[in-house]
Write a protein that holds these residues in place. Structure first.
Motif, PDB file in Angstrom:
ATOM      1  N   VAL A   1      -0.775   2.697 -11.058  1.00 28.07           N
ATOM      2  CA  VAL A   1       0.470   2.221 -10.461  1.00 28.07           C
ATOM      3  C   VAL A   1       0.224   0.959  -9.647  1.00 28.07           C
ATOM      4  O   VAL A   1       1.029   0.011  -9.668  1.00 28.07           O
ATOM      5  N   THR A   2      -0.894   0.916  -8.940  1.00 28.73           N
ATOM      6  CA  THR A   2      -1.243  -0.281  -8.160  1.00 28.73           C
ATOM      7  C   THR A   2      -1.333  -1.510  -9.060  1.00 28.73           C
ATOM      8  O   THR A   2      -0.782  -2.577  -8.745  1.00 28.73           O
ATOM      9  N   MET A   3      -2.018  -1.360 -10.187  1.00 24.45           N
ATOM     10  CA  MET A   3      -2.172  -2.494 -11.106  1.00 24.45           C
ATOM     11  C   MET A   3      -0.821  -2.911 -11.693  1.00 24.45           C
ATOM     12  O   MET A   3      -0.498  -4.102 -11.757  1.00 24.45           O
ATOM     13  N   MET A   4      -0.028  -1.937 -12.115  1.00 23.06           N
ATOM     14  CA  MET A   4       1.256  -2.257 -12.750  1.00 23.06           C
ATOM     15  C   MET A   4       2.233  -2.904 -11.763  1.00 23.06           C
ATOM     16  O   MET A   4       2.966  -3.840 -12.108  1.00 23.06           O
ATOM     17  N   LEU A   5       2.242  -2.421 -10.520  1.00 18.67           N
ATOM     18  CA  LEU A   5       3.122  -3.028  -9.514  1.00 18.67           C
ATOM     19  C   LEU A   5       2.665  -4.439  -9.178  1.00 18.67           C
ATOM     20  O   LEU A   5       3.494  -5.328  -8.936  1.00 18.67           O
TER      21      LEU A   5
ATOM     22  N   ALA B   1       0.814  -1.220   0.000  1.00 16.29           N
ATOM     23  CA  ALA B   1       0.000   0.000   0.000  1.00 16.29           C
ATOM     24  C   ALA B   1       0.845   1.266   0.000  1.00 16.29           C
ATOM     25  O   ALA B   1       0.297   2.374  -0.100  1.00 16.29           O
ATOM     26  N   LEU B   2       2.157   1.136   0.099  1.00 15.41           N
ATOM     27  CA  LEU B   2       3.024   2.316   0.209  1.00 15.41           C
ATOM     28  C   LEU B   2       2.956   3.196  -1.030  1.00 15.41           C
ATOM     29  O   LEU B   2       2.608   4.383  -0.959  1.00 15.41           O
TER      30      LEU B   2
ATOM     31  N   GLY C   1      -3.293  -2.442  -2.415  1.00 15.12           N
ATOM     32  CA  GLY C   1      -3.164  -1.072  -2.903  1.00 15.12           C
ATOM     33  C   GLY C   1      -4.509  -0.392  -3.097  1.00 15.12           C
ATOM     34  O   GLY C   1      -4.703   0.769  -2.696  1.00 15.12           O
ATOM     35  N   ILE C   2      -5.472  -1.101  -3.708  1.00 18.07           N
ATOM     36  CA  ILE C   2      -6.796  -0.513  -3.946  1.00 18.07           C
ATOM     37  C   ILE C   2      -7.491  -0.190  -2.630  1.00 18.07           C
ATOM     38  O   ILE C   2      -8.128   0.865  -2.480  1.00 18.07           O
ATOM     39  N   SER C   3      -7.387  -1.075  -1.648  1.00 20.56           N
ATOM     40  CA  SER C   3      -8.020  -0.811  -0.346  1.00 20.56           C
ATOM     41  C   SER C   3      -7.396   0.407   0.326  1.00 20.56           C
ATOM     42  O   SER C   3      -8.101   1.201   0.960  1.00 20.56           O
TER      43      SER C   3
END
Length: 711
Positions: free
Chosen positions: A367-371, A349-350, A399-401
């Motif tokens: 960015v969340t999806m790509m990571l 989540a950072l 990440g989404i949460s």
């Protein structure tokens, strides 16, 4: 101005943003490729044929041995026995042909007996012989009966012909009742000839002709069925499972000789140092190209953003993205030494939280999806799958949460608290993972995964709190979260204004309401305008009594001061505010509002007062030092500041009076050139006037006159 801001401005001047975007993403993609290429490189061995293996070598992936599979299928096909079909009709046909030969001879005998003359009998026999030859040809009997043979048949008596016919037909029928293949025909011909010679006593000439007829009748009655044979071969081929080398399978033990089979298996699995495949590298390059294309589209389509802000956001996202990939790589290296999935410890989540606070939510989701996708490749185990899907899903959900939980956060200190929500989501996903694997885990393993989920979330929050101020300082960013913190009434500077200049505090609140509403109407940053208004007049706390909103009892110290002195005091509040704000390390945007909110306008009251005393006084001596408003937000604050003060001093304000006053003030600023250095348009100025009027009418509406208590 920070050094980084200077660099951004130079980049803006040197390259068009689209070209700069392509260059930046190319660098990011190259760095990502270099970092991740180790994850697609299998373990290779520099061994040679017939060399002793220096160690036990296991297959690092499950792969089909296509060559061995091909050999196994060919062997299965070759092992299929041909399919033959027995035909009973063949024997009957051959017996019929043999019978017809003798019957022709018997018919000829009948002609000879019934003929009136020998000459006619001869002619009829000749005709009968020609018919017999044609019959033999049409029936494709594989025998050639010469004229002498035919003559032998014609010379035989009727009883000899009948005995020969019955005997040969019986033998032919007897033999062809059993299956006879093409390979057995020669043997059957030999045996039937011997059988006739030993069994029957014919005249020598007739015996030879009969044997020749019997042998010619021997043909194959069990024929090869090519279609059935081919179908059976295909079934045999399809029944062969592909030969696979399984992941973890021992290919060769330490100390064993690497024979041709072992060498072939090492070659197939790509574990030979001399047989490296380029396919995984091409695949990784394609994945990164797709990721960079998504980044390109989202940055290129950000139309309502200044170029310098685009460049700044591009740098922030690029740095955070590459550092996240690097951090995952370090954890991935350690992960290979353990049986547990250490990837669950990664603070997933950072990066999303930081980018959400520094740049925006849309790019944070991307960015969340790509990571997540990159993590799946980095933490994959061997080559059995393209990526480790459980790690990829874990990263994405975490990440989404985090983006959801930080959306309504009001204070930076609450970041760590929101991490507990992320920890719950992480723990639920871990539970899903452990249940779906249907494996048994020890208590230590279960405890590790639970702790990993919690540590990942808390580490994300802690690192966000720790690094966010540093990035904001380096890039000169004033995030919405920071603005919300600055808007708190408990801030020391706002308390200072409230305690030392309460009239100014109230005035600032009113100006903030006007400016925020106008900014939102024209697409400017309303939150920045509101918070900037809270601090724009903080310089008045140095001499609060010299400003009319703080004066009580009708006492005005300017009545006893020369206009030059009053001018200096009034104008100084902008510079005093800048010094106070800079001393408290306030953001540059807030300091700029305090410095520019009066632009280079003139202090007209004292200018006219001075002009009455000395007509030679220059108006330029009574103007603020500026600079003029550089942004749309500051231009709006400039108008709002003047409008609020003017309307507050009006007696019996009406909507018409307010409208005329607002228009006059706005036009005065426009004609004075105060908006020359910002991107405010005439149309937007009209919208701002309308919003000001609506807001002021709601504030200064007519009030009901209540009767006195004694009435």
């Amino acid at each position: 101005m920070s050094r980084l801001t200077t660099i951004i401005q130079k980049l803006q001047r040197l390259l068009p943003f689209r070209l700069l975007l392509i260059v930046a993403l190319s660098v990011v993609g190259l760095l990502q490729f270099l970092l991740m290429m180790g994850n697609i490189q299998g373990q290779n061995y520099n061994v040679k044929l017939f060399q002793v293996s220096p160690e036990t070598i296991r297959a690092v992936k499950t792969i089909e041995d296509t060559e061995q599979t091909k050999l196994d299928k060919q062997a299965a096909a070759d092992s299929v026995e041909p399919v033959y079909t027995y035909s009973e009709e063949v024997g009957k046909n051959q017996a019929s042909v043999v019978r017809s030969i003798y019957n022709y001879a018997l018919d000829a005998k009948e002609i000879e007996a019934t003929s009136d003359s020998a000459k006619a009998a001869k002619a009829q026999q000749k005709k009968q012989l020609e018919a017999l030859k044609k019959s033999l040809d049409s029936k494709e009997l594989n025998v050639e009966l010469s004229d002498e043979d035919l003559a032998v048949l014609l010379a035989a008596t009727k009883s000899e012909l009948e005995d020969g016919r019955d005997s040969v037909v019986e033998k032919v029928t007897s033999v062809l009742q059993q299956p006879v293949r093409e390979a057995d025909v020669a043997e059957k011909r030999e045996s039937i000839g011997n059988a006739i010679r030993l069994t029957y006593s014919f005249p020598t000439d007739l015996m030879n002709v009969s044997i020749r007829i019997a042998r010619s009748a021997m043909v194959a009655n069990e024929l090869l069925d090519e279609d059935a044979t081919e179908q059976k071969r295909q079934q045999a081929i399809e029944s062969i499972d592909p030969t696979r080398i399984l992941q973890g399978q021992i290919i060769v033990q330490e100390g064993e000789v690497i024979d041709r089979d072992v060498y072939h298996q090492l070659e197939v699995t790509g574990m030979l140092a001399t047989h490296q495949s380029l396919k995984p590298y091409v695949g990784l390059a394609l994945l990164i190209i797709i990721q960079m294309l998504f980044f390109y589209m989202i940055f290129n389509n950000a139309k309502n953003m200044k170029i310098e802000h685009k460049i700044r956001n591009l740098l922030i996202v690029s740095i955070i993205y590459v550092l996240s990939i690097g951090f995952m790589e370090l954890l991935g290296i350690v992960d290979r030494e353990f049986d547990l999935l250490l990837g669950f410890l990664f603070p997933a989540a950072l990066a999303p939280m930081m980018i959400r606070m520094l740049v925006g939510e849309r790019i944070a989701v991307l960015v969340t999806m790509m990571l997540g996708i990159s993590a799946g490749v980095i933490f994959q185990e061997g080559y059995s799958t393209v990526m480790q899907m459980e790690i990829a899903l874990y990263m994405i959900l975490s990440g989404i949460s985090s983006l959801y939980f930080v959306r309504n956060m009001q204070k930076r200190s609450k970041v760590l608290q929101t991490s507990f929500g992320v920890a719950i989501v992480n723990s639920l996903f871990i539970a899903f993972y452990l249940l779906m694997t249907q494996s048994s885990y020890t208590a230590k393993e279960l405890l590790f995964y639970l702790v990993a989920a919690i540590v990942s979330a808390l580490l994300s929050g802690a690192l966000t709190i720790g690094t966010l101020p540093f990035i904001e300082t380096v890039f000169g960013i004033l995030s919405s979260l920071r603005l919300i913190e600055l808007s708190s009434p408990n801030h020391p500077l706002l308390k200072k204004i409230l305690m030392e200049a309460p009239g100014t505090y109230h005035h600032s609140i009113m100006v903030a309401n006007l400016a925020e509403a106008a900014c939102e109407a024209v697409g400017a940053d309303g939150l920045l305008a509101r918070v900037g208004c809270y601090y724009h007049d903080i310089g008045k706390t140095k001499r609060p009594g010299f400003f009319v909103e703080n004066q009580t009892n009708g006492l005005n110290p300017h009545d006893h001061l020369p206009p030059e002195k009053s001018r200096d005091i009034i104008i100084a509040h902008a510079a005093d505010g800048v010094r106070i704000l800079e001393k408290h390390k306030m953001p540059k945007e807030i300091v700029d509002i305090a410095r520019q909110h009066h632009g280079t306008t003139a202090v007209k009251f004292f200018y006219y007062k001075a002009k009455q005393q000395d007509p030679t006084v220059k108006e330029s001596d009574y103007r603020y030092a500026g600079p003029k408003p550089q942004t749309k937000e500051i231009a709006i604050i400039t108008v709002a500041d003047s409008v609020e003060a003017a309307v507050r001093s009006m007696k019996d304000p009406t909507p018409e009076k307010i409208k005329n006053l607002v228009h006059a003030i706005a036009q005065d600023k426009l004609q004075d050139g105060q908006f020359d250095e910002c991107d405010l348009t005439i149309q937007e100025l009209h919208t701002i006037e309308q919003v000001f009027c609506e807001t002021l009418n709601g504030t200064f509406h007519s009030r009901i006159e209540y009767p006195e208590p004694n009435e």
